[in-house]
Scaffold this active site. Structure first.
Site, mmCIF file in Angstrom:
data_model
loop_
_atom_site.group_PDB
_atom_site.id
_atom_site.type_symbol
_atom_site.label_atom_id
_atom_site.label_comp_id
_atom_site.label_asym_id
_atom_site.label_seq_id
_atom_site.Cartn_x
_atom_site.Cartn_y
_atom_site.Cartn_z
ATOM 1 C CG ASP A 141 9.379 35.336 -1.275
ATOM 2 O OD1 ASP A 141 10.294 36.004 -1.727
ATOM 3 O OD2 ASP A 141 9.022 35.445 -0.023
ATOM 4 C CG ASP A 190 3.544 36.812 10.282
ATOM 5 O OD1 ASP A 190 4.482 36.283 9.729
ATOM 6 O OD2 ASP A 190 2.815 37.315 9.497
ATOM 7 C CG HIS A 239 5.825 35.343 6.614
ATOM 8 N ND1 HIS A 239 5.437 36.603 7.091
ATOM 9 C CD2 HIS A 239 7.046 35.695 6.203
ATOM 10 C CE1 HIS A 239 6.356 37.553 6.523
ATOM 11 N NE2 HIS A 239 7.384 36.923 6.000
HETATM 12 C C1 GLP Z 1 9.855 38.796 3.719
HETATM 13 C C2 GLP Z 1 10.545 37.489 3.012
HETATM 14 C C3 GLP Z 1 10.484 36.428 3.768
HETATM 15 C C4 GLP Z 1 11.713 36.587 5.004
HETATM 16 C C5 GLP Z 1 11.089 37.641 5.745
HETATM 17 C C6 GLP Z 1 12.036 37.956 6.973
HETATM 18 O O1 GLP Z 1 8.810 38.574 4.394
HETATM 19 N N1 GLP Z 1 9.396 37.365 1.899
HETATM 20 O O2 GLP Z 1 11.234 35.401 2.919
HETATM 21 O O3 GLP Z 1 11.894 35.642 5.572
HETATM 22 O O4 GLP Z 1 10.813 38.653 4.936
HETATM 23 O O5 GLP Z 1 13.061 38.744 6.797
HETATM 24 P P1 GLP Z 1 14.102 39.293 7.554
HETATM 25 O O6 GLP Z 1 15.038 38.436 7.496
HETATM 26 O O7 GLP Z 1 14.508 40.857 6.924
HETATM 27 O O8 GLP Z 1 13.399 39.404 9.006
#
Ligand code: GLP
Length: 261
Positions: free
Chosen positions: A67, A136, A138
């Site tokens: 992304d 959430d 995602h």
């Molecule tokens: C962002 C990225 C995701 C990732 C999420 C969680 O939103 N687009 O790919 O999984 O953050 O991040 P973290 O691992 O820092 O909690």
């Protein structure tokens, strides 16, 4: 899906790095799908250690982005392209020529999304896709209620995700873009092996919904239940809301080692 409960983030990183190393020993030009965020960093650190010790040679590996923020110049330190260059490609010694990702600055965003889906297909598809998870539920930037059949497209971030990600922008939510390009859930499901890593108590509810809840767009990560080879690696804190935790511990402890994850 398989759920592996590990003692801590470093063990999760080691387990997944070993799966990547095993893949690269068998298929040196494998296409690795990589994720940003804090969670995957132990994976990249463990894989880098394996490269430095000579246990694996990633020179021919290819890397695909999950992304990207819309509107951040590619050279901005927090564009995901920059983050992945810094955290993954440079430490592993993989040339940028082996990297594919969506263009977050394209004037025609929709065309850039379609071009990226085509590029993934032309590259033969992702062999192993590493995923984190948002609080959430995602994956990538597929926020709750994203279509489970979605393709790469533009999305609007929820307020919660912008708050979560403000730490990468000097704690200033105003600097966090509102729009992103993300591989769709349907796109992600085309990878041959999905590996989701979640660590820390803050992910416990999202992990429980992903693993033990219904397949539902309200928890995008629950789409992993539809994939024939999905592995969810969680530390004890992220596993704390799983009702079937003991079952997962026993089945993994009894798994033949040669199978890997
Ligand atoms: C962002 C990225 C995701 C990732 C999420 C969680 O939103 N687009 O790919 O999984 O953050 O991040 P973290 O691992 O820092 O909690």
């Amino acid at each position: 899906m398989e759920v592996v409960i590990v003692p801590d983030a470093a063990s999760g990183g080691e387990l997944i790095a070993e799966a990547m190393a095993r893949l690269l020993r068998h298929t040196p030009d494998a296409l690795l799908g990589v994720a940003t965020g804090s969670t995957p960093l132990p994976v990249y650190r463990a894989l880098t250690a394996k490269v430095r010790s000579g246990a694996v040679d990633p020179a021919h590996a290819r890397v695909a982005q999950l992304d990207e923020y819309v509107g951040l110049p590619a050279e901005h330190p927090e564009s995901y392209r920059s983050v992945l260059r810094r955290e993954v490609l440079e430490p592993l010694g993989i040339p940028m020529d082996n990297f594919i990702g969506p263009d977050g600055t394209a004037p025609d965003v929709q065309a850039a999304c379609e071009a990226y889906d085509r590029a993934l297909a032309e590259a033969g598809g992702v062999d192993l896709q590493l995923l984190g998870i948002g609080t959430d539920g995602h994956i990538g930037f597929n926020e709750p209620c994203s279509s489970l059949a979605s393709r790469t497209r533009i999305k609007t971030l929820t307020e919660q995700t912008r708050v979560d990600n403000a730490r990468f922008f000097d704690g200033d939510i105003e600097q966090v873009p509102h729009h992103v390009i993300t591989q769709g859930i349907g796109t992600i499901l085309e990878a041959r092996h999905l590996v989701l890593l979640a660590t820390g108590e803050g992910k416990a509810d999202a992990v429980a919904a992903t693993v033990e809840g219904p397949v539902a767009a309200v928890c995008p990560a629950s789409a992993l239940q539809l994939h024939p080879h999905a592995t969810v690696v969680v530390d004890e804190a992220a596993a704390s809301e799983l009702k079937l935790a003991d079952y997962f511990r026993h089945t993994y402890a009894d798994k033949p080692e040669w199978q890997g994850i």
